[in-house]
Design an enzyme around this catalytic site. Structure first.
Site, PDB file in Angstrom:
ATOM      1  N   TYR A 254      -2.080  -1.534  10.899  1.00 48.34           N
ATOM      2  CA  TYR A 254      -2.298  -1.996   9.524  1.00 48.34           C
ATOM      3  C   TYR A 254      -1.115  -1.592   8.637  1.00 48.34           C
ATOM      4  CZ  TYR A 254      -3.883  -1.944   4.694  1.00 48.34           C
ATOM      5  OH  TYR A 254      -3.954  -2.120   3.326  1.00 48.34           O
TER       6      TYR A 254
ATOM      7  N   LYS B  98       2.055  -3.857   6.545  1.00 44.54           N
ATOM      8  CA  LYS B  98       2.508  -3.779   5.141  1.00 44.54           C
ATOM      9  C   LYS B  98       4.018  -3.573   5.083  1.00 44.54           C
ATOM     10  CE  LYS B  98      -1.439  -4.540   3.274  1.00 44.54           C
ATOM     11  NZ  LYS B  98      -1.707  -5.897   2.805  1.00 44.54           N
TER      12      LYS B  98
ATOM     13  N   SER C   8       0.837  -1.208   0.000  1.00 49.29           N
ATOM     14  CA  SER C   8       0.000   0.000   0.000  1.00 49.29           C
ATOM     15  C   SER C   8       0.864   1.248   0.000  1.00 49.29           C
ATOM     16  CB  SER C   8      -0.862  -0.026   1.267  1.00 49.29           C
ATOM     17  OG  SER C   8      -1.444   1.231   1.496  1.00 49.29           O
TER      18      SER C   8
END
Ligand code: NAD
Ligand code: UD1
Length: 338
Positions: A150, A154, A125
C-alpha cells in the site's frame, strides 16, 4: 466548474464532495463501490441540497474510464481518492493493490490527457516518510523504503505524477494526509469500515458500541511519554476543506511548480492513550482496552509540519481531537440506529 471526484462515495471523498458543493463546484462522483455504498449520494444531497452526478465505474477498466469522460464533457479537474487503503490487506494481496491503485491512476491520467484536463489533486499519505529522522516532518524529508505494498503504491503514484508533470502541461497537488478521523457534524456521512477496522478511531467507537470486545493497544513500550505510539490526527472535514483549497490553487493557476506536495495534519501529535482518554471524555463511555505487542510495520511517532499548506493553501486544520472523537462517536451511534 465541473470536478470529477473518484472514490467520492468513500470516507474522505464524500466529505470533500460536500465541501466542494458548498463552495459552488459541480461534482461528478465515480466509484466502483468496492468499499462504500451508493446511499452516500443521498446523504450528500441531504446535507448540501444538491445531488452530485454519480457513476458506478471501475477505474481499472480503461474503456469505462474513457466513457465516463465522454459522458461528462467540460470537467476541469480531478480529485483522485479511489484506491484500496488497508496496509495489512496489501501485505496479503499485493497484486490486488498494485493492480487497483496503479492501473486506475494510469487510466485516469491517460484519459485526462486525451480530454486536455490539466489539473489533478492526488491522495497521498504520510506513510511515504516512514519513521522520519526529524519531527515535525516537512515535505522535503526523504522517502523511506515502504514497508507495505500500500505504502509503495503511494510512493510510486507520486513518482508517476511527477514524471508526467515534467513532460506535459499537467499540474498536480499531492496531498499527504496524516491520520484522518471523525465525521461530518450532521452524522449523515462518516467512515464505513467493512469488516474489522484496522484504524484506531473506528476500532474505538466499535468497541464502545459493543461490536468489539476490547481495543488492543499495540505497544506500550515506545519511547514516548506514556509508551504508546504518537500520530497526527486530523478531522476529516478539515481535510476535505484542504482539497477545496488545493483545487482552487490549481484552477486559479497559483501553483508555483507543476507537482507540489503538501502535508495535511494539525502539527500536533497525540498518543494512542490520549486518543482513548479523549474518547472517554467526550462520550462518557469507559473503554475496554488491553495492551498487546507492537503491530508490525508501525512507526513510533510521526506528526506533520503543516506550515507549507497553511501558507500556500491559506488553510489550517481547525477542529481538535475531542471534536474528532465526538463526531466519530455520533456517527457510530447513527450506524447503530440503522
Ligand atoms: P475509502 O475506502 O473510504 O474510499 C475510497 C473509495 O474508492 C471507495 O469508495 C472505493 O469503493 C473506491 N475505489 C477503490 N478502488 C476503486 C476503483 N478501482 N475504481 C473506482 N472506485 C474505487 O478510503 P478513504 O479513507 O476515503 O481514502 C481515500 C484516499 O485517501 C485513498 O487513496 C487512501 O489511500 C488515501 N488515504 C487515506 C487515509 C486514511 O486513513 N483514511 C490516509 C492516507 C491516505
Ligand atoms: C496507517 C498507515 C497510513 C494509512 C492509514 C490508513 C502506516 C505507517 N500508516 O496509519 O499510511 O494511510 O493507516 O489506512 O502504515 N492502533 C492500536 N489499536 C488498533 C488500531 C491502531 O493501538 O486497533 C494504534 C496503531 O498502532 C497506531 C495508531 O493507533 O499507533 C494509529 O493507527 P491507524 O489508525 O491504524 O493508523 P496508522 O497506522 O498511523
Amino acid at each position: 466548474m465541473k470536478i470529477l471526484v473518484t472514490g467520492g462515495t468513500g470516507y474522505i471523498g464524500s466529505h470533500t464532495a460536500v465541501e466542494l458543493q458548498e463552495a459552488g463546484f459541480e461534482v461528478i462522483i465515480a466509484d466502483n463501490l468496492s468499499n462504500s455504498e451508493a446511499g452516500v449520494i443521498d446523504r450528500i444531497a441531504e446535507i448540501t441540497g444538491t445531488r452530485p452526478a454519480f457513476e458506478v465505474v471501475d477505474l481499472t477498466d480503461v474503456d469505462a474510464t474513457g466513457k465516463l469522460f465522454l459522458k461528462y464533457p467540460g470537467i476541469i479537474a480531478v480529485i483522485h481518492f479511489a484506491a484500496l487503503k488497508s496496509v495489512s490487506e496489501s501485505v496479503e494481496r499485493p497484486l490486488a493493490y498494485y493492480q487497483n491503485n496503479i492501473v486506475s491512476l494510469l487510466n485516469l491520467i491517460r484519459e485526462m490527457e486525451c480530454q486536455h484536463i490539466p489539473h489533478l489533486v492526488f491522495s497521498s499519505s504520510c506513510t511515504v516518510y516512514g519513521q522520519p529522522e526529524k519531527l515535525p516532518v516537512t515535505e522535503d524529508a526523504p522517502f523511506r523504503t515502504p514497508w507495505s505494498p500500500y505504502g509503495n503504491t503511494k510512493q510510486v503514484s507520486e513518482q508517476i505524477i511527477r514524471d508526467v508533470c515534467r513532460v506535459s502541461s499537467f499540474n498536480s497537488i499531492l496531498l499527504r494526509y496524516f491520520n484522518p478521523a471523525g465525521a461530518h457534524h450532521t452524522a449523515l456521512i462518516g467512515e464505513l469500515p467493512l469488516g474489522v477496522p484496522n484504524n484506531l478511531v473506528p476500532y474505538i467507537t466499535q468497541t464502545a458500541a459493543g461490536k468489539r470486545d476490547y481495543l488492543r493497544i499495540f505497544g506500550n513500550d515506545y519511547n514516548t511519554p506514556d509508551g504508546t505510539a504518537i500520530r497526527d490526527y486530523i478531522h476529516v472535514v478539515d481535510l476535505a476543506k484542504a482539497h477545496v483549497a488545493a483545487l482552487t490553487r490549481l484552477v486559479e493557476r497559483k501553483n508555483t511548480q507543476q507537482a507540489e506536495a503538501f502535508n495535511l495534519g494539525t502539527g500536533k501529535g497525540y498518543s494512542v492513550m490520549e486518543v482513548v482518554q479523549s474518547f472517554e471524555r467526550v462520550s462518557g463511555v469507559r473503554l475496554n482496552y488491553r495492551y498487546v505487542p507492537r503491530r508490525p510495520g508501525d512507526v513510533e511517532q510521526v506528526w506533520a509540519d503543516p506550515s507549507l499548506a497553511n501558507r500556500e493553501l491559506a488553510w489550517k486544520a481547525e477542529q481538535d481531537l475531542d471534536e474528532m472523537l465526538r463526531s466519530a462517536w455520533n456517527w457510530e451511534k447513527r450506524l447503530m440506529e440503522r
